[in-house]
Design a protein around this motif. Structure first.
Motif, mmCIF file in Angstrom:
data_model
loop_
_atom_site.group_PDB
_atom_site.id
_atom_site.type_symbol
_atom_site.label_atom_id
_atom_site.label_comp_id
_atom_site.label_asym_id
_atom_site.label_seq_id
_atom_site.Cartn_x
_atom_site.Cartn_y
_atom_site.Cartn_z
ATOM 1 N N ALA A 1 0.833 -1.206 0.000
ATOM 2 C CA ALA A 1 0.000 0.000 0.000
ATOM 3 C C ALA A 1 0.870 1.260 0.000
ATOM 4 C CB ALA A 1 -0.927 -0.007 1.216
ATOM 5 N N GLU A 2 1.981 1.231 0.762
ATOM 6 C CA GLU A 2 2.879 2.391 0.800
ATOM 7 C C GLU A 2 3.526 2.627 -0.557
ATOM 8 O OE1 GLU A 2 5.542 1.458 3.931
ATOM 9 O OE2 GLU A 2 4.059 1.802 5.540
ATOM 10 N N LEU A 3 3.946 1.554 -1.243
ATOM 11 C CA LEU A 3 4.541 1.690 -2.572
ATOM 12 C C LEU A 3 3.546 2.299 -3.560
ATOM 13 C CD1 LEU A 3 6.555 -1.638 -3.055
ATOM 14 C CD2 LEU A 3 7.470 0.658 -2.709
ATOM 15 N N ILE A 4 2.307 1.809 -3.527
ATOM 16 C CA ILE A 4 1.288 2.331 -4.445
ATOM 17 C C ILE A 4 1.007 3.789 -4.137
ATOM 18 C CG2 ILE A 4 -1.130 2.114 -5.143
ATOM 19 C CD1 ILE A 4 -0.869 -0.892 -4.678
ATOM 20 N N LEU A 5 0.900 4.126 -2.840
ATOM 21 C CA LEU A 5 0.630 5.503 -2.451
ATOM 22 C C LEU A 5 1.756 6.429 -2.908
ATOM 23 C CD1 LEU A 5 -1.238 7.452 -0.962
ATOM 24 C CD2 LEU A 5 -0.021 6.907 1.154
ATOM 25 N N GLU A 6 3.014 5.998 -2.734
ATOM 26 C CA GLU A 6 4.145 6.817 -3.184
ATOM 27 C C GLU A 6 4.097 7.030 -4.696
ATOM 28 O OE1 GLU A 6 7.630 4.833 -1.864
ATOM 29 O OE2 GLU A 6 7.307 5.286 0.271
ATOM 30 N N ALA A 7 3.775 5.972 -5.451
ATOM 31 C CA ALA A 7 3.704 6.100 -6.907
ATOM 32 C C ALA A 7 2.577 7.035 -7.325
ATOM 33 C CB ALA A 7 3.514 4.725 -7.546
ATOM 34 N N LEU A 8 1.436 6.943 -6.638
ATOM 35 C CA LEU A 8 0.314 7.831 -6.949
ATOM 36 C C LEU A 8 0.671 9.284 -6.667
ATOM 37 C CD1 LEU A 8 -2.592 5.682 -5.483
ATOM 38 C CD2 LEU A 8 -2.392 6.377 -7.873
ATOM 39 N N GLN A 9 1.328 9.532 -5.540
ATOM 40 C CA GLN A 9 1.709 10.898 -5.207
ATOM 41 C C GLN A 9 2.723 11.442 -6.195
ATOM 42 O OE1 GLN A 9 2.959 10.170 -1.159
ATOM 43 N NE2 GLN A 9 0.949 10.693 -0.287
ATOM 44 N N ALA A 10 3.677 10.602 -6.594
ATOM 45 C CA ALA A 10 4.677 11.046 -7.571
ATOM 46 C C ALA A 10 4.062 11.318 -8.938
ATOM 47 C CB ALA A 10 5.784 9.988 -7.698
ATOM 48 N N ALA A 11 2.971 10.604 -9.243
ATOM 49 C CA ALA A 11 2.312 10.770 -10.544
ATOM 50 C C ALA A 11 1.157 11.762 -10.480
ATOM 51 C CB ALA A 11 1.802 9.419 -11.041
ATOM 52 N N GLY A 12 1.062 12.523 -9.385
ATOM 53 C CA GLY A 12 -0.038 13.474 -9.265
ATOM 54 C C GLY A 12 -1.399 12.803 -9.235
ATOM 55 N N TRP A 13 -1.461 11.579 -8.699
ATOM 56 C CA TRP A 13 -2.686 10.772 -8.607
ATOM 57 C C TRP A 13 -3.238 10.382 -9.971
ATOM 58 C CZ3 TRP A 13 -4.885 8.219 -4.559
ATOM 59 C CH2 TRP A 13 -4.243 8.410 -3.323
ATOM 60 N N ASN A 14 -2.367 10.355 -10.960
ATOM 61 C CA ASN A 14 -2.735 9.791 -12.269
ATOM 62 C C ASN A 14 -2.499 8.288 -12.178
ATOM 63 O OD1 ASN A 14 -2.374 8.700 -14.971
ATOM 64 N ND2 ASN A 14 -2.419 10.817 -15.687
ATOM 65 N N GLN A 15 -3.581 7.509 -12.130
ATOM 66 C CA GLN A 15 -3.466 6.077 -11.884
ATOM 67 C C GLN A 15 -2.734 5.357 -13.015
ATOM 68 O OE1 GLN A 15 -7.350 4.548 -10.944
ATOM 69 N NE2 GLN A 15 -7.568 5.818 -9.123
ATOM 70 N N THR A 16 -2.961 5.786 -14.247
ATOM 71 C CA THR A 16 -2.280 5.148 -15.384
ATOM 72 C C THR A 16 -0.781 5.332 -15.280
ATOM 73 O OG1 THR A 16 -4.211 5.541 -16.783
ATOM 74 C CG2 THR A 16 -2.128 5.075 -17.892
ATOM 75 N N GLU A 17 -0.345 6.555 -14.951
ATOM 76 C CA GLU A 17 1.082 6.831 -14.822
ATOM 77 C C GLU A 17 1.676 6.084 -13.634
ATOM 78 O OE1 GLU A 17 4.944 8.271 -15.109
ATOM 79 O OE2 GLU A 17 3.326 8.079 -16.580
ATOM 80 N N ALA A 18 0.928 6.031 -12.516
ATOM 81 C CA ALA A 18 1.424 5.306 -11.348
ATOM 82 C C ALA A 18 1.585 3.817 -11.651
ATOM 83 C CB ALA A 18 0.475 5.508 -10.166
ATOM 84 N N ALA B 1 -9.083 -1.725 -2.468
ATOM 85 C CA ALA B 1 -8.965 -2.672 -1.348
ATOM 86 C C ALA B 1 -8.254 -2.042 -0.155
ATOM 87 C CB ALA B 1 -8.209 -3.927 -1.806
ATOM 88 N N TYR B 2 -7.221 -1.193 -0.427
ATOM 89 C CA TYR B 2 -6.474 -0.576 0.665
ATOM 90 C C TYR B 2 -7.084 0.749 1.115
ATOM 91 C CZ TYR B 2 -2.807 -4.000 -0.330
ATOM 92 O OH TYR B 2 -2.099 -5.154 -0.513
ATOM 93 N N GLY B 3 -8.141 1.199 0.433
ATOM 94 C CA GLY B 3 -8.799 2.440 0.826
ATOM 95 C C GLY B 3 -7.926 3.664 0.637
ATOM 96 N N LEU B 4 -7.067 3.647 -0.399
ATOM 97 C CA LEU B 4 -6.181 4.783 -0.647
ATOM 98 C C LEU B 4 -6.970 5.916 -1.282
ATOM 99 C CD1 LEU B 4 -3.066 2.899 -2.080
ATOM 100 C CD2 LEU B 4 -3.536 3.562 0.280
ATOM 101 N N ARG B 5 -6.705 7.131 -0.856
ATOM 102 C CA ARG B 5 -7.371 8.288 -1.459
ATOM 103 C C ARG B 5 -6.468 9.505 -1.338
ATOM 104 N NH1 ARG B 5 -10.474 6.556 2.395
ATOM 105 N NH2 ARG B 5 -12.123 6.093 0.902
ATOM 106 N N GLU B 6 -6.655 10.418 -2.259
ATOM 107 C CA GLU B 6 -5.838 11.631 -2.280
ATOM 108 C C GLU B 6 -6.221 12.544 -1.119
ATOM 109 O OE1 GLU B 6 -4.537 15.151 -5.446
ATOM 110 O OE2 GLU B 6 -6.186 13.786 -5.900
ATOM 111 N N ARG B 7 -5.223 13.034 -0.429
ATOM 112 C CA ARG B 7 -5.464 13.999 0.649
ATOM 113 C C ARG B 7 -5.026 15.373 0.173
ATOM 114 N NH1 ARG B 7 -4.164 9.324 3.310
ATOM 115 N NH2 ARG B 7 -5.510 8.783 5.062
ATOM 116 N N ARG B 8 -5.984 16.260 0.049
ATOM 117 C CA ARG B 8 -5.690 17.609 -0.432
ATOM 118 C C ARG B 8 -5.345 18.515 0.747
ATOM 119 N NH1 ARG B 8 -7.158 17.938 -5.719
ATOM 120 N NH2 ARG B 8 -8.595 16.330 -6.476
ATOM 121 N N SER B 9 -4.403 19.388 0.524
ATOM 122 C CA SER B 9 -4.023 20.326 1.573
ATOM 123 C C SER B 9 -5.089 21.386 1.748
ATOM 124 C CB SER B 9 -2.676 20.973 1.223
ATOM 125 O OG SER B 9 -2.770 21.673 -0.010
ATOM 126 N N GLY B 10 -5.130 22.010 2.906
ATOM 127 C CA GLY B 10 -6.116 23.064 3.168
ATOM 128 C C GLY B 10 -7.424 22.527 3.588
#
Length: 584
Positions: A541-558, A575-584
């Motif tokens: 889950a941490e690896l996927i989350l890091e890839a999503l953050q690096a790809a700006g939450w573009n799932q195809t790129e991640a 399954a892991y309940g990952l979601r983007e956390r926006r600042s502010g």
């Protein structure tokens, strides 16, 4: 034996011109099994062994298949199927065969598994889990840009006489490029409609095409935002519409939910975790007052059940509880629905209409998704909360006294919305005299099994599959381990769909959705094995989350960065309940 084989072949042989694929293109086979549909392409000179065993070329987990059930071969433009001494046999056009040539349109069965043939390559086909991801995106787009989103569920009126393998491909051909076709279950097709398509018109075309081809179909239709305001709700509304379709009314459209009304039947919550007990102890303490209450929680956690519990325990319980989903109503109509309008107030207002605040006077109003209110409606609501008086739209300032308790619910961060100016801070202060937080289902795992059993019993009571009595231990273990990103609403939909899939008295693992099955139960029994599995899942889950953050939450790129199939990534994100956390 040879003579018998020739006799059997002669009854199903067709001219080679029925196939004749373009050079190098081949054919595609669709296998409809209890878990959905799987496609396989065959090119000239190639063979495909299908069976239950892992070493088959195409392994399908269906107990009705033999380990190696049948072989398909494409030879000089003709497709042949050969039974491999299977237990339940292979049939073509209803006749048991040892070896036969088949063409598009020929009904083929490998035991309980139906097969359809398509000349040429197959466009991408989807299962329910993949379509649900697309549906979630379509709902977001529809909300942001006021575009179309609708869902259709199509099923044969008599599945035993019109198996899905016979009408799935022709139905797909009726759909435009903007419509996504998938398999909801082994007998039902679902279609996501976007763009300019009239969903009801498409449903009528599908039903008529089925009649023309001797396969009477029925269709349920659910529209966004009229019938529902989320992907899971849209699936549920469409399923209910399909259940109401019949020979006399083959197309059934889910009713609009824009008109305010009472909450759903059987609103009593299941309380089996410390978090829920603490929540409902607070509900019992605050219910006797008339203080406004703000209920916060993720989508699908059951915020409306908390509101119903507050009303039932309050001195207002004998008077109405009225609810409105603020995100489901077009902005220009929200004020009218809340506060009413006079005749002639706007085009189409041909008679006086009382708003839900007047209807619920003395009772309770639930404002669901309150964060979706426009700035103008927020100002009007604040005036009503401060003064206890309202003006109908077009009422020339004439005020009416009302006495209601307001409960607001949201899955959004209203504090952050106040910071960015999209929600009034003075309104927030009026609404959050008491704030209740409904925990996500993953934080109250003790309730997963009781909720699943509750939904099973409720679905039985409402006419679907009364013969299904329980869940297998393996199915319950998967339900416990899944992360439930869609919370209680997702669990309800998974259970109701599993009851449709189930063939016996018990819901088995294979009856559950692919998202749930992707979380495998622990193979070992020791604490060390359990801990090892959990650590591996956390790391993944941490690896996927890091890839999503690096790809700006573009799932195809991640997915590309991780060298992972996109479909697998989407399933794991859910399954892991990952979601983007926006600042502010």
């Amino acid at each position: 034996m040879g003579a018998d084989r020739e006799k059997e072949q002669s009854t199903v042989t067709v001219d080679d011109s029925d196939l004749r694929p373009a050079a190098g293109v081949g054919v595609t086979l669709l296998f409809f099994h209890r878990g959905g549909v799987v496609a396989a392409e065959l090119r000239e000179g190639a063979c495909l062994v299908v069976g239950r065993a892992a070493d088959a070329d195409l392994a399908i987990d269906d107990p009705g298949l033999s380990r190696q059930h049948a072989r398909f071969a494409l030879e000089t433009g003709a497709l042949w199927v050969e039974d491999l001494a299977s237990k339940n046999g292979t049939s073509v056009r209803g006749q048991t065969v040892e070896r036969a040539r088949i063409a598009p349109g020929d009904p083929v069965q490998l035991g309980p598994v139906a097969v359809s043939l398509i000349a040429g390559p197959l466009e991408e086909r989807r299962d329910h889990d993949a379509l649900l991801v697309e549906l979630e995106r379509a709902v977001v787009r529809a909300h942001l840009y006021r575009s179309v989103a609708a869902l259709l569920l199509v099923r044969a009126l008599d599945p035993s006489r019109s198996p899905i393998s016979g009408w799935f491909v022709p139905l797909s051909a009726l759909c435009a490029a903007s419509e996504t076709v998938a398999l909801y279950d082994r007998a039902t097709v679902e279609i996501l409609v976007t763009g300019a398509t009239d969903a009801a018109h498409l449903a009528r075309r599908i039903v008529q095409a089925g009649l023309d081809n001797g396969a009477p179909l029925c269709c349920g239709v659910a529209l966004y935002p009229e019938a529902a305001t989320s992907a899971e709700e849209l699936v549920g509304a469409c399923r209910e519409a399909l259940a109401g379709a019949s020979l006399e009314q083959p197309v059934c459209i889910a009713p609009a939910r824009n008109d305010p009304g009472l909450l759903d039947e059987d609103p009593r919550p299941v309380i089996a975790s410390p978090l829920s007990r603490a929540l409902y102890e607070t509900v019992a303490r605050v219910a006797g007052s008339s203080l406004p209450i703000l209920i916060q929680g993720e989508t699908g956690t059951g915020k409306e059940l908390v509101a119903a519990a507050i009303h039932r325990a309050s001195p207002r319980r004998a008077l109405p509880l009225r609810c409105i989903n603020c995100g489901a109503i077009p902005g220009q109509l929200t004020e009218s629905l809340l506060f009413g309008h006079e005749r002639g107030a706007f085009t189409g207002a041909d008679q006086l209409r009382v708003g839900i605040f007047e209807e619920a006077s003395g009772g309770t109003v639930l404002l669901d998704e309150v964060g979706e209110l426009s700035p103008g409606v927020q100002a009007s609501l604040l005036r009503v909360l401060e003064s206890g008086r309202l003006s109908r739209v077009g009422g020339a300032g004439r005020e009416i006294s009302v006495d209601v308790r307001v409960i607001a619910a949201t899955n959004r961060d209203l504090e952050a919305m106040c910071d960015d100016g999209s929600f009034r801070r003075d309104l927030l202060f009026r609404l959050n005299a008491v704030t209740l937080h409904v925990p996500p289902l993953r934080d109250r795992p003790e309730e997963i099994v009781p909720l699943a059993e509750h939904f099973l019993e409720r679905t039985q009571r409402r006419r679907q599959r009364p013969g299904v009595r329980s869940f297998s231990p393996e199915a319950l273990e998967l339900l416990r381990r899944y992360r439930w990103p869609g919370n209680v609403r997702e669990l309800r939909n998974v259970v109701e769909r599993a009851l449709v899939m189930s063939r016996g008295e018990t819901v088995a693992v294979e009856d559950l959705s692919e998202r749930v099955r992707a979380v495998e139960p622990d193979a070992g029994t020791t604490d060390e094995v359990h801990d090892f599995r959990r650590r591996i899942q956390r790391f993944e889950a941490e690896l996927i989350l890091e890839a999503l953050q690096a790809a700006g939450w573009n799932q195809t790129e991640a997915a590309r960065r991780l060298h992972m199939p996109l479909r697998s990534m989407v399933r794991k994100i859910q399954a892991y309940g990952l979601r983007e956390r926006r600042s502010g």
